[in-house]
Design a protein around this motif. Structure first.
Motif, PDB file in Angstrom:
ATOM      1  N   LYS A   1      -9.062  -4.040   7.534  1.00  0.00           N
ATOM      2  CA  LYS A   1     -10.343  -3.388   8.335  1.00  0.00           C
ATOM      3  C   LYS A   1      -9.398  -1.992   9.365  1.00  0.00           C
ATOM      4  O   LYS A   1     -10.340  -1.187   9.240  1.00  0.00           O
ATOM      5  CB  LYS A   1     -11.263  -4.465   9.038  1.00  0.00           C
ATOM      6  CG  LYS A   1     -12.222  -5.181   7.644  1.00  0.00           C
ATOM      7  CD  LYS A   1     -13.094  -5.651   8.912  1.00  0.00           C
ATOM      8  CE  LYS A   1     -14.357  -6.598   7.836  1.00  0.00           C
ATOM      9  NZ  LYS A   1     -15.104  -7.371   8.510  1.00  0.00           N
TER      10      LYS A   1
ATOM     11  N   LYS B   1      -9.620  -1.226   0.431  1.00  0.00           N
ATOM     12  CA  LYS B   1     -10.577  -1.295   0.433  1.00  0.00           C
ATOM     13  C   LYS B   1     -10.983  -2.365  -0.477  1.00  0.00           C
ATOM     14  O   LYS B   1     -11.659  -3.775  -0.354  1.00  0.00           O
ATOM     15  CB  LYS B   1     -11.888  -0.713   0.011  1.00  0.00           C
ATOM     16  CG  LYS B   1     -11.828   0.478   1.064  1.00  0.00           C
ATOM     17  CD  LYS B   1     -13.352   1.765   0.662  1.00  0.00           C
ATOM     18  CE  LYS B   1     -13.801   2.203   2.218  1.00  0.00           C
ATOM     19  NZ  LYS B   1     -14.326   3.484   1.932  1.00  0.00           N
TER      20      LYS B   1
ATOM     21  N   ASN C   1      -5.333  10.530   2.201  1.00  0.00           N
ATOM     22  CA  ASN C   1      -6.206   8.873   2.866  1.00  0.00           C
ATOM     23  C   ASN C   1      -6.730   8.159   1.500  1.00  0.00           C
ATOM     24  O   ASN C   1      -7.194   7.354   2.008  1.00  0.00           O
ATOM     25  CB  ASN C   1      -6.831   9.380   3.604  1.00  0.00           C
ATOM     26  CG  ASN C   1      -5.263  10.278   5.215  1.00  0.00           C
ATOM     27  OD1 ASN C   1      -4.313   9.926   4.866  1.00  0.00           O
ATOM     28  ND2 ASN C   1      -5.734  11.086   6.171  1.00  0.00           N
ATOM     29  N   THR C   2      -7.921   8.603   1.517  1.00  0.00           N
ATOM     30  CA  THR C   2      -7.975   8.730  -0.067  1.00  0.00           C
ATOM     31  C   THR C   2      -7.811   7.861  -0.844  1.00  0.00           C
ATOM     32  O   THR C   2      -8.634   6.804  -1.483  1.00  0.00           O
ATOM     33  CB  THR C   2      -9.101   9.775  -0.501  1.00  0.00           C
ATOM     34  OG1 THR C   2      -8.474  10.714  -1.319  1.00  0.00           O
ATOM     35  CG2 THR C   2     -10.428  11.144   0.525  1.00  0.00           C
TER      36      THR C   2
ATOM     37  N   CYS D   1      -7.169   4.868   1.048  1.00  0.00           N
ATOM     38  CA  CYS D   1      -8.296   3.882   0.825  1.00  0.00           C
ATOM     39  C   CYS D   1      -9.490   3.163  -0.374  1.00  0.00           C
ATOM     40  O   CYS D   1      -9.675   1.819   0.040  1.00  0.00           O
ATOM     41  CB  CYS D   1      -9.774   4.996   1.373  1.00  0.00           C
ATOM     42  SG  CYS D   1      -9.424   5.274   3.325  1.00  0.00           S
ATOM     43  N   LYS D   2      -9.017   4.199  -1.032  1.00  0.00           N
ATOM     44  CA  LYS D   2      -9.117   2.865  -2.430  1.00  0.00           C
ATOM     45  C   LYS D   2      -8.200   1.913  -3.096  1.00  0.00           C
ATOM     46  O   LYS D   2      -8.950   1.375  -4.083  1.00  0.00           O
ATOM     47  CB  LYS D   2      -8.939   4.601  -3.638  1.00  0.00           C
ATOM     48  CG  LYS D   2     -10.312   5.485  -3.783  1.00  0.00           C
ATOM     49  CD  LYS D   2     -10.282   6.104  -4.482  1.00  0.00           C
ATOM     50  CE  LYS D   2     -11.038   7.102  -4.719  1.00  0.00           C
ATOM     51  NZ  LYS D   2     -10.933   8.274  -5.540  1.00  0.00           N
TER      52      LYS D   2
ATOM     53  N   VAL E   1      -8.080   0.780   7.183  1.00  0.00           N
ATOM     54  CA  VAL E   1      -9.056   1.002   6.234  1.00  0.00           C
ATOM     55  C   VAL E   1     -10.188   2.224   7.241  1.00  0.00           C
ATOM     56  O   VAL E   1      -9.749   3.421   7.360  1.00  0.00           O
ATOM     57  CB  VAL E   1     -10.006   0.458   6.147  1.00  0.00           C
ATOM     58  CG1 VAL E   1     -11.047   1.299   4.986  1.00  0.00           C
ATOM     59  CG2 VAL E   1      -9.170  -0.472   4.390  1.00  0.00           C
ATOM     60  N   TRP E   2     -10.194   1.363   8.894  1.00  0.00           N
ATOM     61  CA  TRP E   2     -10.711   2.440   9.328  1.00  0.00           C
ATOM     62  C   TRP E   2      -9.905   3.818  10.183  1.00  0.00           C
ATOM     63  O   TRP E   2     -10.202   4.933  10.420  1.00  0.00           O
ATOM     64  CB  TRP E   2     -11.097   1.481  11.074  1.00  0.00           C
ATOM     65  CG  TRP E   2     -12.028   2.157  11.635  1.00  0.00           C
ATOM     66  CD1 TRP E   2     -13.087   2.630  11.354  1.00  0.00           C
ATOM     67  CD2 TRP E   2     -10.905   2.843  13.011  1.00  0.00           C
ATOM     68  NE1 TRP E   2     -13.329   3.058  13.385  1.00  0.00           N
ATOM     69  CE2 TRP E   2     -12.183   3.576  13.627  1.00  0.00           C
ATOM     70  CE3 TRP E   2     -10.074   2.760  13.811  1.00  0.00           C
ATOM     71  CZ2 TRP E   2     -12.216   4.228  15.524  1.00  0.00           C
ATOM     72  CZ3 TRP E   2      -9.157   3.195  15.043  1.00  0.00           C
ATOM     73  CH2 TRP E   2     -10.396   4.088  15.573  1.00  0.00           C
TER      74      TRP E   2
ATOM     75  N   SER F   1       0.800  -1.170  -0.066  1.00  0.00           N
ATOM     76  CA  SER F   1      -0.529   0.025  -0.631  1.00  0.00           C
ATOM     77  C   SER F   1       1.016   1.644   0.456  1.00  0.00           C
ATOM     78  O   SER F   1       0.689   2.354  -0.828  1.00  0.00           O
ATOM     79  CB  SER F   1      -0.766  -0.108   1.046  1.00  0.00           C
ATOM     80  OG  SER F   1      -0.156   0.002   2.357  1.00  0.00           O
TER      81      SER F   1
ATOM     82  N   VAL G   1      -7.566   5.271   8.790  1.00  0.00           N
ATOM     83  CA  VAL G   1      -7.351   6.031   7.406  1.00  0.00           C
ATOM     84  C   VAL G   1      -8.213   7.188   7.198  1.00  0.00           C
ATOM     85  O   VAL G   1      -8.262   8.743   7.139  1.00  0.00           O
ATOM     86  CB  VAL G   1      -7.375   5.247   6.250  1.00  0.00           C
ATOM     87  CG1 VAL G   1      -6.957   6.542   5.239  1.00  0.00           C
ATOM     88  CG2 VAL G   1      -5.301   4.993   6.794  1.00  0.00           C
ATOM     89  N   SER G   2     -10.147   6.036   7.078  1.00  0.00           N
ATOM     90  CA  SER G   2     -11.119   7.161   7.327  1.00  0.00           C
ATOM     91  C   SER G   2     -11.602   7.805   8.544  1.00  0.00           C
ATOM     92  O   SER G   2     -11.913   9.109   8.018  1.00  0.00           O
ATOM     93  CB  SER G   2     -11.489   6.311   6.597  1.00  0.00           C
ATOM     94  OG  SER G   2     -12.658   4.518   7.627  1.00  0.00           O
TER      95      SER G   2
END
Length: 66
Positions: free
Chosen positions: A50, A34, A26-27, A30-31, A53-54, A5, A56-57
């Motif tokens: 998970k 996910k 961050n986006t 996530c992209k 992702v949590w 990543s 970061v978002s």
């Protein structure tokens, strides 16, 4: 997974001529992460993905700054 990543993120940032703000980074993370949740080869580390992702978002960052 973290190395992949980060390599993806660094490649995206390097291909951009301008500064990439933290929210955009961050986006991008996530992209990238996910879709990995649905792939069967990442079933063993699904919980870790998970959490990344949590973090970061929701929190807005993946690492703590000191």
């Amino acid at each position: 997974m973290i190395e992949n990543s980060l390599l993806h993120l660094y490649g995206q940032v390097a291909s951009n001529d301008h500064f990439v703000p933290l929210a955009k980074r961050n986006t991008l993370l996530c992209k990238y992460l996910k879709p990995k949740l649905k792939q069967p080869e990442y079933k063993v580390i699904k919980g870790d993905i998970k959490r990344m992702v949590w973090r970061v978002s929701v929190k807005g960052e993946i690492w703590k700054r000191s």
